[in-house]
Design a protein around this motif. Structure first.
Motif, short mmCIF file in Angstrom:
data_model
loop_
_atom_site.label_atom_id
_atom_site.label_comp_id
_atom_site.label_asym_id
_atom_site.label_seq_id
_atom_site.Cartn_x
_atom_site.Cartn_y
_atom_site.Cartn_z
N GLY A 35 -4.54 8.04 1.93
CA GLY A 35 -3.33 7.25 2.18
C GLY A 35 -3.46 6.47 3.48
O GLY A 35 -3.03 5.31 3.57
N CYS B 277 0.84 -1.21 0.00
CA CYS B 277 0.00 0.00 0.00
C CYS B 277 0.87 1.25 0.00
O CYS B 277 2.04 1.21 0.38
N CYS B 278 0.28 2.36 -0.45
CA CYS B 278 1.06 3.59 -0.57
C CYS B 278 1.28 4.25 0.77
O CYS B 278 2.25 4.97 0.95
N SER B 279 0.37 4.06 1.74
CA SER B 279 0.46 4.73 3.05
C SER B 279 0.61 6.25 2.92
O SER B 279 1.21 6.88 3.79
N GLY B 280 0.13 6.83 1.84
CA GLY B 280 0.31 8.28 1.60
C GLY B 280 0.09 9.11 2.87
O GLY B 280 -0.97 9.05 3.47
N LEU C 125 6.72 -0.17 1.59
CA LEU C 125 6.97 0.32 0.22
C LEU C 125 8.31 1.05 0.05
O LEU C 125 9.03 0.79 -0.92
N PRO C 126 8.70 1.95 1.01
CA PRO C 126 9.97 2.65 0.78
C PRO C 126 11.20 1.75 0.83
O PRO C 126 12.28 2.15 0.43
N LYS D 68 -2.65 9.15 -8.34
CA LYS D 68 -1.20 9.20 -8.60
C LYS D 68 -0.60 7.78 -8.59
O LYS D 68 0.48 7.57 -9.12
N LYS E 294 8.23 -0.22 -10.83
CA LYS E 294 9.56 0.30 -11.12
C LYS E 294 10.67 -0.51 -10.42
O LYS E 294 11.68 -0.82 -11.01
N ALA F 119 3.03 2.26 -9.18
CA ALA F 119 4.20 2.69 -9.96
C ALA F 119 5.50 2.26 -9.28
O ALA F 119 6.43 1.80 -9.95
N GLY F 120 5.57 2.37 -7.96
CA GLY F 120 6.78 2.01 -7.22
C GLY F 120 7.06 0.52 -7.31
O GLY F 120 8.20 0.10 -7.50
N CYS G 5 1.00 5.70 -6.53
CA CYS G 5 2.42 5.57 -6.18
C CYS G 5 2.82 4.13 -5.85
O CYS G 5 3.93 3.71 -6.17
#
Ligand code: SF4
Ligand code: SF4
Lengths: 135, 139
Positions: B21, B12-15, B45-46, B72, B81, B77-78, B74
């Protein structure tokens, strides 16, 4: 420098409660303690190279709040060439407060919230120091 | 690198900057802890950027669902990538359109209405987990 804010960037690690502690500490600062002087940015948006997110961390001092020594927030800010002004690692703060046993990711237990409060106070103090230096 | 059977990865993005998020994060944990604890795994994710090859192998080992707060995307996409293409993406902002009475406003502690929204998102993720496992079992 005018109108600059300190950008507090938690790692939001999802595996254990430490990422949540950093995230909750961040919201305590940006929403309640220093809403005018601080803000955050979606770390994943930064990692993906979003132009606005990159501009934000390159033009404003940033504090990375990392759950563990993997230091994902710090590394992502550095990879984005952001202005890294300070780093806080939750496990370091926990070591100094061994009686606290943070638990929960969906919702922190009381001890986790206490740890987040300690970190939030440190963040708030650091944000003041950073902004003071910049003026 | 072989595909693991029986488990689905959820990233998950955890925005941090948007309430959506936080919904993505809570919904993901609901799936991991309550709805499909034995069938799902996750990764910060990071760590895709900060970690090593083991972390970056994640989406090649587990068929992975990205859970994103907004358009977005993320997490999608992350994951694509740094690791591998997710097999599905769940967008909180899209799920919200189906439940216009449920609003996301808090970034920190979710209120009951926001928790209900997170549960709806979690149910969609769980449904997708079942679909993926069903497909991989047939292969
Ligand atoms: S610093 Fe640790 S807790 Fe935070 S995202 Fe990285 S691995 Fe997860
Ligand atoms: S998908 Fe949206 S909410 Fe999630 S990290 Fe990206 S910008 Fe933030």
């Amino acid at each position: 420098m005018e109108n600059h804010k300190v950008v507090v960037v938690p790692c939001s690690g999802i595996g254990k409660s430490l990422g949540t502690v950093g995230r909750v500490a961040t919201y305590k600062v940006i929403e309640r303690m220093k809403p005018k002087e601080t803000r955050t940015v979606c770390l994943a948006l930064l990692t993906m190279g979003d132009a606005d997110a990159l501009k934000l961390v390159r033009e404003n001092p940033c504090i990375a709040v990392d759950g563990c020594p993997a230091q994902c927030s710090k590394k992502n800010i550095e990879a984005s060439m952001g202005k890294l002004a300070h780093i806080i690692i939750v496990t370091d703060v926990l070591r100094k407060n061994r009686s606290l046993k943070p638990e929960g990711v969906i919702e922190l237990n009381d001890q986790g919230d206490k740890l987040a409060e300690i970190i939030a106070k440190e963040l708030s103090k650091k944000a003041d120091e950073i902004l003071h230096k910049e003026t | 690198m072989t595909l693991a059977t029986g488990k689905v990865g959820i990233i998950c993005c955890s925005g941090e900057d948007l309430p959506e998020g936080t919904i993505s994060r809570v919904a993901t944990r609901l799936v991991l802890e309550k709805l499909r604890p034995d069938q799902t795994v996750t990764l910060c994710l990071p760590l895709f950027l900060a970690g090593g090859e083991d972390e970056r192998a994640f989406a090649r080992v587990f068929p992975t669902i990205a859970v994103d707060g907004c358009s977005k995307k993320c997490a999608e996409a992350g994951t694509k990538k740094f690791s591998g293409k997710p097999v599905a993406t769940i967008l909180v902002s899209e799920v919200m359109k189906k439940y216009p009475h449920l609003k996301a406003k808090s970034r920190e502690k979710l209120k009951p209405q926001e928790m209900e929204l997170a549960t709806k998102v979690a149910e969609e993720i769980a449904k997708k987990v079942d679909e993926i496992l069903c497909k991989t079992a047939k292969k």
